[in-house]
Design a protein around this motif. Sequence first.
Motif, PDB file in Angstrom:
ATOM      1  N   ARG A   1     -34.794   5.089  -0.878  1.00  0.00           N
ATOM      2  CA  ARG A   1     -35.083   4.693  -2.255  1.00  0.00           C
ATOM      3  C   ARG A   1     -33.982   3.775  -2.793  1.00  0.00           C
ATOM      4  NH1 ARG A   1     -38.303   7.415  -5.784  1.00  0.00           N
ATOM      5  NH2 ARG A   1     -39.613   7.564  -3.915  1.00  0.00           N
TER       6      ARG A   1
ATOM      7  N   GLU B   1     -34.417  -0.166  -4.002  1.00  0.00           N
ATOM      8  CA  GLU B   1     -34.025  -0.608  -5.334  1.00  0.00           C
ATOM      9  C   GLU B   1     -32.958  -1.696  -5.253  1.00  0.00           C
ATOM     10  OE1 GLU B   1     -31.804   1.353  -9.171  1.00  0.00           O
ATOM     11  OE2 GLU B   1     -33.413   2.527  -8.234  1.00  0.00           O
TER      12      GLU B   1
ATOM     13  N   SER C   1     -24.626   3.458 -10.855  1.00  0.00           N
ATOM     14  CA  SER C   1     -25.891   4.059 -11.306  1.00  0.00           C
ATOM     15  C   SER C   1     -26.409   5.103 -10.328  1.00  0.00           C
ATOM     16  CB  SER C   1     -26.942   2.966 -11.522  1.00  0.00           C
ATOM     17  OG  SER C   1     -27.401   2.431 -10.286  1.00  0.00           O
ATOM     18  N   TRP C   2     -25.861   5.099  -9.108  1.00  0.00           N
ATOM     19  CA  TRP C   2     -26.247   6.083  -8.092  1.00  0.00           C
ATOM     20  C   TRP C   2     -25.124   7.084  -7.809  1.00  0.00           C
ATOM     21  CZ3 TRP C   2     -30.757   6.995  -5.359  1.00  0.00           C
ATOM     22  CH2 TRP C   2     -31.807   6.106  -5.587  1.00  0.00           C
TER      23      TRP C   2
ATOM     24  N   LEU D   1     -27.426  13.748  -6.962  1.00  0.00           N
ATOM     25  CA  LEU D   1     -28.774  13.197  -6.876  1.00  0.00           C
ATOM     26  C   LEU D   1     -29.730  14.311  -6.466  1.00  0.00           C
ATOM     27  CD1 LEU D   1     -27.890  10.008  -4.772  1.00  0.00           C
ATOM     28  CD2 LEU D   1     -27.810  10.253  -7.266  1.00  0.00           C
TER      29      LEU D   1
ATOM     30  N   TRP E   1     -33.611  15.126  -4.937  1.00  0.00           N
ATOM     31  CA  TRP E   1     -34.897  14.724  -4.379  1.00  0.00           C
ATOM     32  C   TRP E   1     -35.860  15.890  -4.617  1.00  0.00           C
ATOM     33  CZ3 TRP E   1     -37.127  10.380  -3.119  1.00  0.00           C
ATOM     34  CH2 TRP E   1     -38.297  10.382  -2.382  1.00  0.00           C
TER      35      TRP E   1
ATOM     36  N   VAL F   1     -27.683  13.165 -11.922  1.00  0.00           N
ATOM     37  CA  VAL F   1     -27.732  11.887 -12.643  1.00  0.00           C
ATOM     38  C   VAL F   1     -29.042  11.166 -12.354  1.00  0.00           C
ATOM     39  CG1 VAL F   1     -25.228  11.649 -12.658  1.00  0.00           C
ATOM     40  CG2 VAL F   1     -26.537  10.661 -10.768  1.00  0.00           C
ATOM     41  N   ARG F   2     -29.690  11.538 -11.274  1.00  0.00           N
ATOM     42  CA  ARG F   2     -30.985  10.968 -10.901  1.00  0.00           C
ATOM     43  C   ARG F   2     -31.873  12.052 -10.303  1.00  0.00           C
ATOM     44  NH1 ARG F   2     -32.258   5.485  -9.464  1.00  0.00           N
ATOM     45  NH2 ARG F   2     -30.701   3.994 -10.258  1.00  0.00           N
TER      46      ARG F   2
ATOM     47  N   GLU G   1     -35.304  11.866  -8.155  1.00  0.00           N
ATOM     48  CA  GLU G   1     -36.262  10.980  -7.488  1.00  0.00           C
ATOM     49  C   GLU G   1     -37.351  11.822  -6.834  1.00  0.00           C
ATOM     50  OE1 GLU G   1     -36.166   7.646  -7.552  1.00  0.00           O
ATOM     51  OE2 GLU G   1     -34.281   7.555  -8.679  1.00  0.00           O
TER      52      GLU G   1
END
Length: 209
Positions: free
Chosen positions: A26, A30, A70-71, A75, A77, A197-198, A200
Amino acid sequence: MTALLLLSAGRGPQECAWALSQLLHRLRGEGVGRGLTIQQVEAVPGDRAGTYRSVLIRISGVDAEAFAASWTGTLCWQAPSPYRSGIGRKNWYVTAQPPERAARPTTFREADVDIVACRTGGPGGQHRNKASTAVRATHRPSGLVVVVDEERQFGLNRRIALDLLRHRIKQGDKAARRAVTTARWRIHDGLVRGDPVRVERPTPRRPGG
């Protein structure tokens, strides 16, 4: 502009290694969409084919650092386990952090060494160093200093001093590399589950696809 990012599944289950591979895919998609180049520098594979325990990537291009930021962080999944049916948990966590950068090896050049004759004290020194055959050698880039008075000839002490400086610089480089490796392993152990923070998820399939 370049940025390094280390993605790690930490000590999580095999699903986390799978999640890392999905998140990496991913991230690459991006990044390419933004005109960035994503290169894999190092990787530790997981137990399952196509999975990773950790991956170090280099991001190159305009705004590479902002994209890496930003990554950066925890994280998630969010998807059912591909290995264990009926498991309730659907959140698999991975950490992404900028790693400690490895220092460039020190290039040893005799031209960078200041050598002066000196006299040293101690038993026997009053006889051996009357003619200032001892050597004080200073490696200017690193600040290392050695004093050698093993031989009665200045030239021999000079050579020993240069060899000693060369050896100590190599040892210093090895210690620096070990420190970088240790710092990177702390990232593996620093994975915090929760508050990502993300988040997905797999791309939903189109009807009839």
